[in-house]
Scaffold this active site. Structure first.
Site, PDB file in Angstrom:
ATOM      1  N   GLY A 537       2.705   6.590 -11.574  1.00 40.59           N
ATOM      2  CA  GLY A 537       3.400   6.192 -10.347  1.00 40.59           C
ATOM      3  C   GLY A 537       2.478   5.592  -9.309  1.00 40.59           C
ATOM      4  N   MET A 539       1.949   2.669  -8.019  1.00 37.36           N
ATOM      5  CA  MET A 539       2.376   1.732  -6.982  1.00 37.36           C
ATOM      6  C   MET A 539       2.912   2.479  -5.761  1.00 37.36           C
ATOM      7  SD  MET A 539       1.291  -0.761  -8.487  1.00 37.36           S
ATOM      8  CE  MET A 539       0.981  -1.470 -10.090  1.00 37.36           C
ATOM      9  N   ASP A 540       3.618   3.582  -5.988  1.00 39.15           N
ATOM     10  CA  ASP A 540       4.020   4.444  -4.872  1.00 39.15           C
ATOM     11  C   ASP A 540       2.797   4.962  -4.126  1.00 39.15           C
ATOM     12  OD1 ASP A 540       6.808   4.615  -4.593  1.00 39.15           O
ATOM     13  OD2 ASP A 540       6.992   5.959  -6.298  1.00 39.15           O
ATOM     14  N   HIS A 541       1.821   5.453  -4.880  1.00 39.12           N
ATOM     15  CA  HIS A 541       0.650   6.064  -4.258  1.00 39.12           C
ATOM     16  C   HIS A 541      -0.198   5.036  -3.519  1.00 39.12           C
ATOM     17  CE1 HIS A 541       1.923   9.099  -7.165  1.00 39.12           C
ATOM     18  NE2 HIS A 541       1.280   9.975  -6.425  1.00 39.12           N
ATOM     19  N   ALA A 544       1.426   4.093  -0.305  1.00 35.26           N
ATOM     20  CA  ALA A 544       1.180   5.142   0.689  1.00 35.26           C
ATOM     21  C   ALA A 544      -0.219   5.015   1.277  1.00 35.26           C
ATOM     22  CB  ALA A 544       1.360   6.515   0.046  1.00 35.26           C
TER      23      ALA A 544
END
Length: 758
Positions: A537, A539-541, A544
């Site tokens: 995951g 791209m989420d991280h 952020a």
């Protein structure tokens, strides 16, 4: 009036890095306005960045070549050091010491410089002198075994630089946190992170332990879970999140299939594998009936999150990408005018690609002015962002994760959650991965009575952070216009899927969609016939982290200007920035390494090898590295080397390579418990443990930075719903009677009785 100069204007950064992590961290600072000088050492020979990576990550810097064996040039290095406010290193402690580039040698007697390092493992860890290489770090940490290959057993080689991509942001964020602190104290200090810490940030999703886990915590998402990626009628792939049946064309075909055929299709395509996403088998058969463009338009019209699986480079030409300035034309000496990904944040003054002259002097850098100095006795042992207050209105992952890292850095973070809980809360394993360190208040923001609570919450806050879609934010009264009018000193930080501009600015999005669109799902599968979603995951991280970088840069700017501002980041921008190539003037891509069909590696020198009793990973830098590996093993080609190693134990294979000076490590398998049980990991701060009202004791991944004299806040478990409602409201000046009224009216909620009792 906003400051007219760049955020880091006047800050001289000496970039001594030779790997992608340090080089990228320095790039982030350069395009925030710092004066970055890259001192490129002759001693590194061909073991530095490739020409393409150098064109991507060393832009906006002045480049000065230094030969450490030349006494005059070594003096030049020290002259640059005297003028530096920040130094960035990404070598092992042993390498720095041997070259005389350690902090004691470069910064002796100085307390006004920020010395930042990115290692393989923390400097206090027994593995700290392992090469600073993603493959080796991920192998020993056990993360290569967390990704299931497409068509074989065992671990998978990751051509995505999982550790470096995250560590570069962590380093840049830590440096600016130090600069914020320097404006209070007048002194600098250390900032240390590592590839393993960068890689472990996304592993918070999967690696945690509880004394009394709930079923929701234990469920997790096994690596065998089928993903909702579908091959359409024209052979093209797409990745769908949400419920495809919201689209009328899909609903009609589901109804035509009938329940029995739907069940049979699900059994056929999913088999005994975990079924996190409903009806994957039925949707597989439905989407195979028509071309991808038909389904994309049908799903987009129904507000279903979906993106096509694109080839690397296609996203550079996308309308949404250009609308947000996520690509820029850069003139490179080696490649001419090429289209490159921009630093993916929006703030004022804006980030920009700088034009630096290589005729640079070693003049001194002005230090951040000290506004309100603090006595030294009150600063030692404090946290980098002590005294800051942040309000987190986010949900899912990218929004809450940035706020969690603010809490790690010492900010008082209050999570505002819907009375019924946010959508991710039922998946406790994922929810907890971005929530520690926060206090939690449950509010119905749609209730008219919530306005009074909201005004007090935001009125004295330093940061508001969220990833709600903007139309939703306006309905809830947490849009930037409303909150900046209420508190002009506020840093208003927003993470979106597609960026703040363009026709898709309000569309929904998830990590999976941007792995698909950026080309990584195709790249991660090698030559396999189906794409691969990397379950970390990232791209989420990374979105952020980009948001946190923008937030902390805005806080630094506010120290000078006294004014707040709105800043932004997106999954689209963050994903594009990870692409390690560029589009040339003729439309071709600059060369980059390609993963092989078996997901084993990118060359003989950067590869996984199966042995008689396990797996090893080899990683050697340099253009001649593949030939060196084959020569050391007396083999003529990779297939011959693979056959030879399959007859050897992992111990014998490691000895074979290390005797020839080739880095090689054993690939750890099923490593979560061993990682948590390792005393060295605990001693290095890589683990965190705290009491929890439901789990009793909860263990998670630990620190992502080491600031030396400053501590991190790793003492508060992820909160249960409404855990701190009364506590926060009392601090805001509400009386006990007023709180009771708010509860009775349904404006706020209190925690469940069993939580209160515990």
């Amino acid at each position: 009036m906003q400051a007219s100069v760049d955020c880091l204007d006047g800050i001289r950064v000496v970039d001594l890095s030779r790997h992608r992590a340090g080089s990228t961290a320095a790039l982030l600072l350069a395009e925030l306005g710092a004066d970055v000088v890259k001192l490129r050492l002759v001693q590194d020979c061909d073991r530095s960045l490739s020409p393409v990576l150098s064109a991507l990550r060393d832009r906006s810097k002045a480049i000065v070549d230094i030969d450490l064996d030349d006494e005059h040039q070594r003096r030049t290095l020290h002259e640059f050091m005297q003028g530096a406010a920040v130094v960035i290193q990404d070598r092992t402690p042993a390498e720095m010491s041997a070259l005389g580039l350690d902090q004691a040698s470069l910064c002796s007697g100085r307390d006004d410089v920020v010395f930042a390092t990115i290692g393989s493992w923390p400097a206090s860890h027994p593995l700290c002198d392992r090469p600073v290489d993603d493959t080796l770090v991920l192998a020993e940490a056990g993360l290569l075994d967390e990704q299931e290959p497409v068509a074989r057993d065992g671990p998978a080689y990751l051509n995505f630089p999982l550790g470096s991509a995250h560590a570069s942001y962590l380093c840049a964020i830590g440096i600016i946190a130090r600069l914020v602190r320097m404006r209070q104290t007048g002194t600098g200090g250390t900032v240390a992170t590592s590839l393993v810490q960068g890689a472990m940030l996304p592993m918070m999703l999967y690696w945690s332990r509880a004394a009394k886990p709930t079923a929701a915590l234990s469920a997790g998402m096994p690596k065998q879970t089928p993903q909702p990626m579908y091959r359409c009628g024209d052979g093209k792939w797409m990745h769908v999140m949400g419920n495809p049946a919201k689209a009328e064309a899909v609903r009609v075909m589901l109804a035509q299939m009938g329940e029995d055929n739907v069940r049979a299709a699900n059994d056929l395509h999913a088999g005994t594998r975990p079924r996190v996403y409903p009806n994957i088998g039925a949707f597989t058969e439905i989407f195979a009936t028509r071309p991808r463009d038909f389904w994309l338009n049908a799903l987009w019209a129904a507000d279903v999150p979906v993106q096509p699986v694109l080839a690397t480079g296609e996203l550079f030409l996308d309308e949404q990408t250009r609308s947000n300035g996520h690509v820029q034309t850069v003139h490179c000496a080696e490649y001419g005018a090429v289209l490159q990904a921009a630093v993916p944040i929006t703030l004022s003054p804006p980030v920009r690609i700088a034009r630096r002259s290589d005729r640079v002097t070693a003049s001194a850098s002005p230090r951040p002015s000290v506004k309100h100095p603090l006595p030294a006795s009150t600063t030692h042992g404090q946290r980098p962002l002590s005294g800051l207050k942040a309000i987190d209105f986010g949900c899912y992952l990218a929004g809450p994760l940035a706020a969690m890292l603010l809490a790690d850095l010492g900010a008082d973070v209050i999570k505002v959650e819907a009375i019924g809980g946010e959508p991710l809360r039922p998946a406790e394993w994922a929810f907890n991965a971005c929530q520690r360190g926060k206090r939690n208040i449950a509010i119905d923001l749609s209730h008219p009575g919530a306005t009074a609570v909201l005004k007090r919450l935001v009125g004295d806050a330093d940061v508001v952070h969220h990833n709600q879609r903007i139309p939703t934010a306006r309905k809830l009264g947490i849009d930037q216009e409303t909150l900046l009018k209420l508190n002009p000193r506020l840093v208003y930080s927003h993470v979106s899927a597609y960026g703040p501009e363009g026709p898709r600015k309000d569309w929904p999005g998830y990590d999976q969609l941007f792995q698909a669109a950026s080309g990584w799902e195709q790249e991660a599968s090698g030559d396999a016939t189906q794409p691969t979603w990397l379950r970390f995951g990232m791209m989420d991280h990374l979105a952020a982290l980009a948001s946190l970088l923008a937030t902390i840069a805005a806080l630094y700017t506010r120290q000078q200007s006294g004014e707040g501002q709105a800043v932004a980041a997106s999954l689209l921008g963050a994903s594009l920035f990870t692409v390690e190539t560029a589009v040339a003037a003729d439309g071709s891509l600059l060369p980059y390494p390609k993963l092989d069909a078996g997901q084993m590696g990118i060359s003989a020198a950067n590869r996984l090898y199966r042995c008689a009793d396990g797996w090893v990973a080899v990683a050697l830098e340099g253009v001649h590295a593949p030939a060196q590996v084959l020569a050391a093993s007396q083999c003529e080609h990779v297939a011959q080397l693979e056959a030879r190693l399959q007859a050897l134990s992992t111990e014998a294979a490691i000895a074979l390579f290390r005797t020839a000076g080739i880095p090689c490590v054993r690939v750890a398998l099923a490593n979560r418990d061993a990682y948590f049980d390792a005393p060295a990991n605990k001693a290095a701060g890589l683990l965190a443990s705290y009491p929890h009202p439901v789990y009793e004791t909860y263990e998670q991944i630990g620190a992502f930075w080491d600031f030396g004299d400053l501590t991190l806040a790793l003492d508060r478990a992820p909160p249960v719903l409404a855990q701190h409602t009364s506590e926060v409201l009392l601090e805001l000046g509400f009386s006990t009677e007023e709180i009771d009224t708010l509860v009775a009216q349904g404006v706020v909620a209190l925690p469940a009785k069993q939580v209160v009792n515990k």
